[in-house]
Motif scaffolding. Sequence first.
Motif, PDB file in Angstrom:
ATOM      1  N   ASN A  48       0.827  -1.197   0.000  1.00 43.95           N
ATOM      2  CA  ASN A  48       0.000   0.000   0.000  1.00 43.95           C
ATOM      3  C   ASN A  48       0.870   1.258   0.000  1.00 43.95           C
ATOM      4  N   VAL A  49       0.369   2.290  -0.641  1.00 42.98           N
ATOM      5  CA  VAL A  49       1.066   3.575  -0.705  1.00 42.98           C
ATOM      6  C   VAL A  49       0.396   4.541   0.261  1.00 42.98           C
ATOM      7  N   TYR A  50       1.209   5.200   1.103  1.00 42.17           N
ATOM      8  CA  TYR A  50       0.654   6.186   2.032  1.00 42.17           C
ATOM      9  C   TYR A  50       0.444   7.516   1.307  1.00 42.17           C
ATOM     10  N   LEU A  51      -0.678   8.167   1.615  1.00 41.76           N
ATOM     11  CA  LEU A  51      -0.953   9.498   1.077  1.00 41.76           C
ATOM     12  C   LEU A  51      -1.860  10.235   2.051  1.00 41.76           C
ATOM     13  N   GLY A  52      -1.449  11.437   2.465  1.00 44.55           N
ATOM     14  CA  GLY A  52      -2.230  12.231   3.407  1.00 44.55           C
ATOM     15  C   GLY A  52      -2.802  13.461   2.743  1.00 44.55           C
ATOM     16  N   LEU A  53      -3.957  13.900   3.230  1.00 48.41           N
ATOM     17  CA  LEU A  53      -4.702  15.007   2.614  1.00 48.41           C
ATOM     18  C   LEU A  53      -4.852  16.171   3.600  1.00 48.41           C
ATOM     19  N   PRO A  54      -4.016  17.219   3.485  1.00 46.40           N
ATOM     20  CA  PRO A  54      -4.096  18.340   4.419  1.00 46.40           C
ATOM     21  C   PRO A  54      -5.144  19.396   4.066  1.00 46.40           C
ATOM     22  N   HIS A  55      -5.635  19.392   2.819  1.00 45.04           N
ATOM     23  CA  HIS A  55      -6.686  20.350   2.425  1.00 45.04           C
ATOM     24  C   HIS A  55      -7.469  19.737   1.268  1.00 45.04           C
ATOM     25  N   ARG A  56      -8.506  20.429   0.797  1.00 40.00           N
ATOM     26  CA  ARG A  56      -9.395  19.855  -0.206  1.00 40.00           C
ATOM     27  C   ARG A  56      -9.746  20.873  -1.285  1.00 40.00           C
ATOM     28  N   LEU A  57     -10.282  20.355  -2.391  1.00 38.85           N
ATOM     29  CA  LEU A  57     -10.860  21.187  -3.441  1.00 38.85           C
ATOM     30  C   LEU A  57     -12.231  20.617  -3.787  1.00 38.85           C
ATOM     31  N   ASP A  58     -13.199  21.502  -4.043  1.00 33.35           N
ATOM     32  CA  ASP A  58     -14.520  21.045  -4.470  1.00 33.35           C
ATOM     33  C   ASP A  58     -14.411  20.283  -5.789  1.00 33.35           C
ATOM     34  N   ARG A  59     -15.322  19.347  -6.003  1.00 39.99           N
ATOM     35  CA  ARG A  59     -15.289  18.525  -7.220  1.00 39.99           C
ATOM     36  C   ARG A  59     -15.303  19.362  -8.509  1.00 39.99           C
ATOM     37  N   PRO A  60     -16.154  20.394  -8.631  1.00 39.55           N
ATOM     38  CA  PRO A  60     -16.169  21.142  -9.895  1.00 39.55           C
ATOM     39  C   PRO A  60     -15.009  22.119 -10.077  1.00 39.55           C
ATOM     40  N   THR A  61     -14.201  22.311  -9.034  1.00 38.47           N
ATOM     41  CA  THR A  61     -13.078  23.248  -9.072  1.00 38.47           C
ATOM     42  C   THR A  61     -11.820  22.542  -9.558  1.00 38.47           C
ATOM     43  N   SER A  62     -11.028  23.255 -10.346  1.00 42.00           N
ATOM     44  CA  SER A  62      -9.755  22.713 -10.816  1.00 42.00           C
ATOM     45  C   SER A  62      -8.604  23.341 -10.041  1.00 42.00           C
ATOM     46  N   GLY A  63      -7.400  22.764 -10.201  1.00 40.30           N
ATOM     47  CA  GLY A  63      -6.215  23.428  -9.680  1.00 40.30           C
ATOM     48  C   GLY A  63      -5.428  22.649  -8.653  1.00 40.30           C
ATOM     49  N   LEU A  64      -4.602  23.390  -7.932  1.00 39.72           N
ATOM     50  CA  LEU A  64      -3.578  22.810  -7.074  1.00 39.72           C
ATOM     51  C   LEU A  64      -4.122  22.113  -5.836  1.00 39.72           C
ATOM     52  N   SER A 182     -24.728  25.339 -17.209  1.00 38.22           N
ATOM     53  CA  SER A 182     -23.596  24.523 -16.758  1.00 38.22           C
ATOM     54  C   SER A 182     -22.542  24.475 -17.850  1.00 38.22           C
ATOM     55  N   ASN A 183     -21.310  24.167 -17.478  1.00 36.62           N
ATOM     56  CA  ASN A 183     -20.252  23.922 -18.449  1.00 36.62           C
ATOM     57  C   ASN A 183     -20.383  22.494 -18.984  1.00 36.62           C
ATOM     58  N   LYS A 184     -19.814  22.253 -20.155  1.00 41.10           N
ATOM     59  CA  LYS A 184     -19.913  20.927 -20.770  1.00 41.10           C
ATOM     60  C   LYS A 184     -19.285  19.838 -19.899  1.00 41.10           C
ATOM     61  N   ASP A 185     -18.201  20.205 -19.183  1.00 36.73           N
ATOM     62  CA  ASP A 185     -17.520  19.204 -18.356  1.00 36.73           C
ATOM     63  C   ASP A 185     -18.083  19.125 -16.941  1.00 36.73           C
ATOM     64  N   LYS A 186     -19.166  19.868 -16.687  1.00 33.35           N
ATOM     65  CA  LYS A 186     -19.826  19.914 -15.376  1.00 33.35           C
ATOM     66  C   LYS A 186     -18.949  20.591 -14.304  1.00 33.35           C
ATOM     67  N   GLY A 187     -17.842  21.150 -14.726  1.00 34.05           N
ATOM     68  CA  GLY A 187     -17.001  21.903 -13.796  1.00 34.05           C
ATOM     69  C   GLY A 187     -17.424  23.358 -13.752  1.00 34.05           C
ATOM     70  N   ILE A 188     -16.689  24.154 -13.024  1.00 37.11           N
ATOM     71  CA  ILE A 188     -16.916  25.594 -12.975  1.00 37.11           C
ATOM     72  C   ILE A 188     -15.580  26.293 -13.230  1.00 37.11           C
ATOM     73  N   HIS A 189     -15.651  27.555 -13.630  1.00 35.82           N
ATOM     74  CA  HIS A 189     -14.433  28.309 -13.935  1.00 35.82           C
ATOM     75  C   HIS A 189     -13.855  28.939 -12.661  1.00 35.82           C
ATOM     76  N   LEU A 190     -13.500  28.058 -11.742  1.00 33.89           N
ATOM     77  CA  LEU A 190     -12.790  28.450 -10.525  1.00 33.89           C
ATOM     78  C   LEU A 190     -11.566  27.546 -10.430  1.00 33.89           C
ATOM     79  N   HIS A 191     -10.386  28.178 -10.331  1.00 33.66           N
ATOM     80  CA  HIS A 191      -9.136  27.427 -10.441  1.00 33.66           C
ATOM     81  C   HIS A 191      -8.173  27.827  -9.332  1.00 33.66           C
ATOM     82  N   ALA A 192      -7.671  26.828  -8.599  1.00 35.51           N
ATOM     83  CA  ALA A 192      -6.644  27.075  -7.577  1.00 35.51           C
ATOM     84  C   ALA A 192      -5.313  27.270  -8.297  1.00 35.51           C
TER      85      ALA A 192
END
Length: 236
Positions: A48-64, A182-192
Motif C-alpha cells: 500500500n502507498v501512504y498518502l495524506g490530505l491536508p486540504h481539499r478542493l470542491d469537485r467542480p473546481t480545478s487546480g492545485l 452549466s459547463n460541458k464538463d460539469k465543472g466551474i471556472h474556478l481554479h486554484a
Amino acid sequence: MKVIYEDNHIIAINKACGEVVQSDKTGDETVMDKVKEFLKVKYNKPGNVYLGLPHRLDRPTSGLLILAKTSKVLPRLNKLFQSKGAVHKTYWAVVDKRPPKYTDTLEHYLIKNQERNRSYAYNEPKEDAKFASLTYRHVASIDRYHLLEIELHTGRHHQIRVQLRQIKLHIKGDLKYGFPRSNKDKGIHLHARKIEFVHPVKKEPLTIIADPPKDPVWDEFLKMFHAGKFSPVNPV
C-alpha cells in the motif's frame, strides 16, 4: 490529474474539473486513488502507498492540491494549512459581470446547509456562522467574461462561490450559486492557481503554480497573462 511538483515529502497535482478528491456516494475513482497508483507504479512499490490530505478542493473546481507522501509530514502540513497566514492561496475565477470595484476585501459570515451541500452568506454574525474573508482583484476582461484573482484569508465551504454571489457575481458554470448554464464538463471556472508556503521539512519558501484547464475562455485569459496584458497590481 497532472503532477506539478514532487519531492520526498509532498506531491502537488493539478486537479481537473469533475475529479473527486475523496470517496463519495458516486463511488467514482478519486484523486487520492489516482495519485497512489501513480506513486505505486513510479517507485515500483509492492504494498500500500501512504498518502495524506491536508486540504481539499470542491469537485467542480480545478487546480492545485497538495498531498503528503509520509505520515510524518502530514501533521506538519495540517498545522500549516490551519495556521492563519502560513499558506497563501491564489485562485482565478471567471465571472459574468465586471465587479463593482477594481479590488476589494469581502467579509461575510457563512452557514453551511449540510443537506443541500451549499453555504449561505450574511453580512452580520449569526449563530453557528463562520467568518469568511477574501480579497479579489479584477485583472482582465474579454467579450462576455471577467477574470478575478482572489486571495483567500479563510478556508470555508464554497467560500469564493458564495461570497462572490453576495456581490452579484456568478462563476461561469456554477449553477448552484446562480450562473444560468452549466459547463460541458460539469465543472466551474474556478481554479486554484497558486500556493505559497514554507516547506515543512526543508524550511525553504515554496511557490507552486498550475495553469487552468484547456478551454476557450481559460485559453484566452492565459494568452493575455503571458502577453503581460493583466491589469497592474497597483493601477494609477
